[in-house]
Design a protein around this motif. Sequence first.
Motif, short mmCIF file in Angstrom:
data_model
loop_
_atom_site.label_atom_id
_atom_site.label_comp_id
_atom_site.label_asym_id
_atom_site.label_seq_id
_atom_site.Cartn_x
_atom_site.Cartn_y
_atom_site.Cartn_z
N LEU A 93 1.57 10.46 55.28
CA LEU A 93 1.80 9.02 55.12
C LEU A 93 2.69 8.46 56.23
CD1 LEU A 93 2.04 8.21 51.34
CD2 LEU A 93 0.12 8.95 52.73
N ARG A 96 0.90 8.00 59.58
CA ARG A 96 0.10 6.78 59.57
C ARG A 96 0.98 5.55 59.74
NH1 ARG A 96 -4.44 4.84 61.01
NH2 ARG A 96 -4.88 7.05 60.82
N GLY A 153 3.01 -2.90 58.34
CA GLY A 153 2.22 -3.99 57.81
C GLY A 153 1.70 -3.79 56.41
N SER A 154 2.17 -2.74 55.75
CA SER A 154 1.77 -2.53 54.36
C SER A 154 2.97 -2.21 53.50
CB SER A 154 0.75 -1.40 54.26
OG SER A 154 0.65 -0.98 52.92
N SER A 155 3.34 -3.16 52.67
CA SER A 155 4.50 -2.91 51.79
C SER A 155 4.17 -1.82 50.79
CB SER A 155 4.89 -4.20 51.07
OG SER A 155 3.82 -4.66 50.29
N LEU A 156 2.89 -1.67 50.49
CA LEU A 156 2.49 -0.60 49.57
C LEU A 156 2.81 0.76 50.17
CD1 LEU A 156 -0.95 -2.16 48.68
CD2 LEU A 156 0.87 -1.73 47.03
N LEU A 157 2.40 0.93 51.42
CA LEU A 157 2.65 2.22 52.07
C LEU A 157 4.14 2.47 52.22
CD1 LEU A 157 1.67 4.75 53.43
CD2 LEU A 157 1.31 3.47 55.54
N LYS A 159 6.47 1.45 50.30
CA LYS A 159 6.98 1.82 48.98
C LYS A 159 6.67 3.28 48.66
CE LYS A 159 7.84 -1.17 45.32
NZ LYS A 159 7.43 -2.45 44.73
N PHE A 160 5.48 3.70 48.96
CA PHE A 160 5.11 5.09 48.70
C PHE A 160 6.03 6.03 49.49
CE2 PHE A 160 0.47 3.67 47.85
CZ PHE A 160 0.75 3.48 46.52
N GLN B 63 2.32 -1.11 39.53
CA GLN B 63 2.39 -2.34 40.32
C GLN B 63 1.52 -3.43 39.73
OE1 GLN B 63 4.28 -2.15 43.39
NE2 GLN B 63 3.52 -0.38 44.49
N GLU B 85 -3.81 -6.34 52.51
CA GLU B 85 -2.89 -5.22 52.61
C GLU B 85 -3.39 -4.04 51.78
OE1 GLU B 85 1.32 -6.64 52.44
OE2 GLU B 85 1.57 -4.71 51.44
N LYS B 88 -6.43 -2.40 53.48
CA LYS B 88 -5.98 -1.64 54.65
C LYS B 88 -5.35 -0.32 54.21
CE LYS B 88 -2.45 -3.60 56.73
NZ LYS B 88 -1.74 -4.66 57.52
N THR B 89 -4.46 -0.42 53.25
CA THR B 89 -3.75 0.77 52.79
C THR B 89 -4.70 1.78 52.16
OG1 THR B 89 -1.91 -0.71 52.29
CG2 THR B 89 -1.73 1.55 51.51
N TRP B 92 -6.45 3.68 54.88
CA TRP B 92 -5.59 4.68 55.51
C TRP B 92 -5.46 5.93 54.64
CZ3 TRP B 92 -1.02 0.82 56.70
CH2 TRP B 92 -1.40 0.01 57.77
N LEU B 93 -5.13 5.69 53.37
CA LEU B 93 -4.85 6.84 52.50
C LEU B 93 -6.12 7.62 52.16
CD1 LEU B 93 -2.03 5.88 50.02
CD2 LEU B 93 -1.98 6.22 52.46
N LEU B 164 -4.04 2.47 43.76
CA LEU B 164 -4.63 1.44 44.60
C LEU B 164 -6.02 1.07 44.10
CD1 LEU B 164 -3.50 2.67 48.13
CD2 LEU B 164 -2.40 0.99 46.65
N GLN B 167 -5.62 -1.31 41.25
CA GLN B 167 -5.26 -2.64 41.72
C GLN B 167 -6.48 -3.36 42.28
OE1 GLN B 167 -1.61 -3.14 44.07
NE2 GLN B 167 -0.96 -1.13 43.35
#
Lengths: 224, 224
Positions: A93, A96, A153-157, A159-160, B63, B85, B88-89, B92-93, B164, B167
């Motif tokens: 993570l 990335r 650019g990802s608050s989700l990432l 946070k993880f 969340q 977001e 995108k996330t 990536w994941l 995710l 969500q």
Amino acid sequence: MMPNQLDSDNSSITNQTYQRIYSMIIQGELKPGSKLKIEELRKIMGTGASPIREALSLLTSEQLVNRIDQRGFRVSHVSAESFAELLKTRCWLEERALRESMASQDMQWEERLLLAHHRLKREARILEETGLINPNWELRHKEFHTSLMSGCGSSLLIKFCDQLYDQNIRYRNAAGSISYSSRDVGGEHDLILKHVLDRNADKAVAELVSHYKKTGEFLALQLK
Amino acid sequence: MMPNQLDSDNSSITNQTYQRIYSMIIQGELKPGSKLKIEELRKIMGTGASPIREALSLLTSEQLVNRIDQRGFRVSHVSAESFAELLKTRCWLEERALRESMASQDMQWEERLLLAHHRLKREARILEETGLINPNWELRHKEFHTSLMSGCGSSLLIKFCDQLYDQNIRYRNAAGSISYSSRDVGGEHDLILKHVLDRNADKAVAELVSHYKKTGEFLALQLK
DNA sequence: AAATGAATTATTATCGATATTATTGAGCTT
DNA sequence: AAGCTCAATAATATCGATAATAATTCATTT
């Protein structure tokens, strides 16, 4: 995520309870795998059962606490395997996140990182007097690592990654300060910063990952 | 994560409440941003306040719910930005998870995936009678996507992806069934499977990502 | 009319007590 | 001795009531 130490007084009892249990777990005061009995915690905290249960439910998100229906809460347990998994996942993570941060070419991000690095350098990791880890260093260290990802650019990432960082602290504290003693941790941070400022993503990532893996090897040994 | 529909009766009231609120949010019955008043929910569910509060605290991890100290809970809000977001996330994941799954060369994993794909194909996406999305399809669809990642060797990463995914369902349901109507979604699933079985990671990832991005473009339009 | 602020109402957070469910251990059976 | 049953005990989960806090209303002042 990291509870805010500043407003611990005037906030709700649930929040205070949350923060206290949080740091007791991180600090290893509450042992991995141990049962979190409502009645016991109630006495320690001097509150009713509701704030305790609610705080524990919130801590479940952070994966620091496990909830099993009808048989309460326990501190999530640690093991060499789950540490290996944690380390691996962090590397994936954060690689990335760092690459995306660098790709964004965000000046403000670079400046934030530079500043975080400077503040980290200013703190000694171990306090001379006590021989314990300097809590300010711990704070700045987290801020430095968070900064690395904060431009992705990802608050989700973010946070993880933050969650994983907190889980990792638990392992560090469990192993004592040994894991860092024989290494030039500061130098590793310097190198990461250097590669970022040089805009060399591959090198920056390689250094970050090796930074984690080095700590990982020490910790893995500690866990037998 | 996805609550288990089977044991909703004999489990604790907290769990039942959790599941009901969970699906009300996913289904869009509880509108994004709306306030979750304890008293109201108490009446709807016919319980005391404690199970409600505890369920909401648990949903905070996913969340799906936001908790603000001293002013209660609300359904987390949706927006074009946070959808972008999210998308995108997820890319990536899930790319990472899929690559790791494929790299593991795990036979059992491949077989699980094949099976999940078969079960998905067997279900119709839209029910002829009602014109609504078939709940079984929804279930199988999630299982197929989860299978793709289930071989990555990190339960942490799988959990993140799962979160995710949940969500994302919320956005899909908000936009109605339009997002899929004009596309050959089944064909996209077939292609992903094909590339995985061919052991061509780059193509598999490319197809997975394009699968998400296509849905994403439709949804982004819906969100204005 | 806009702004202030006290009084009212609505809502959240918390407590203490009780019902529900798990765990333990003693006695019994094979 | 190992396994089983059922009571006794311990712990969790839940309720209903109350205290603490935020939001709203409405009269009062500028």
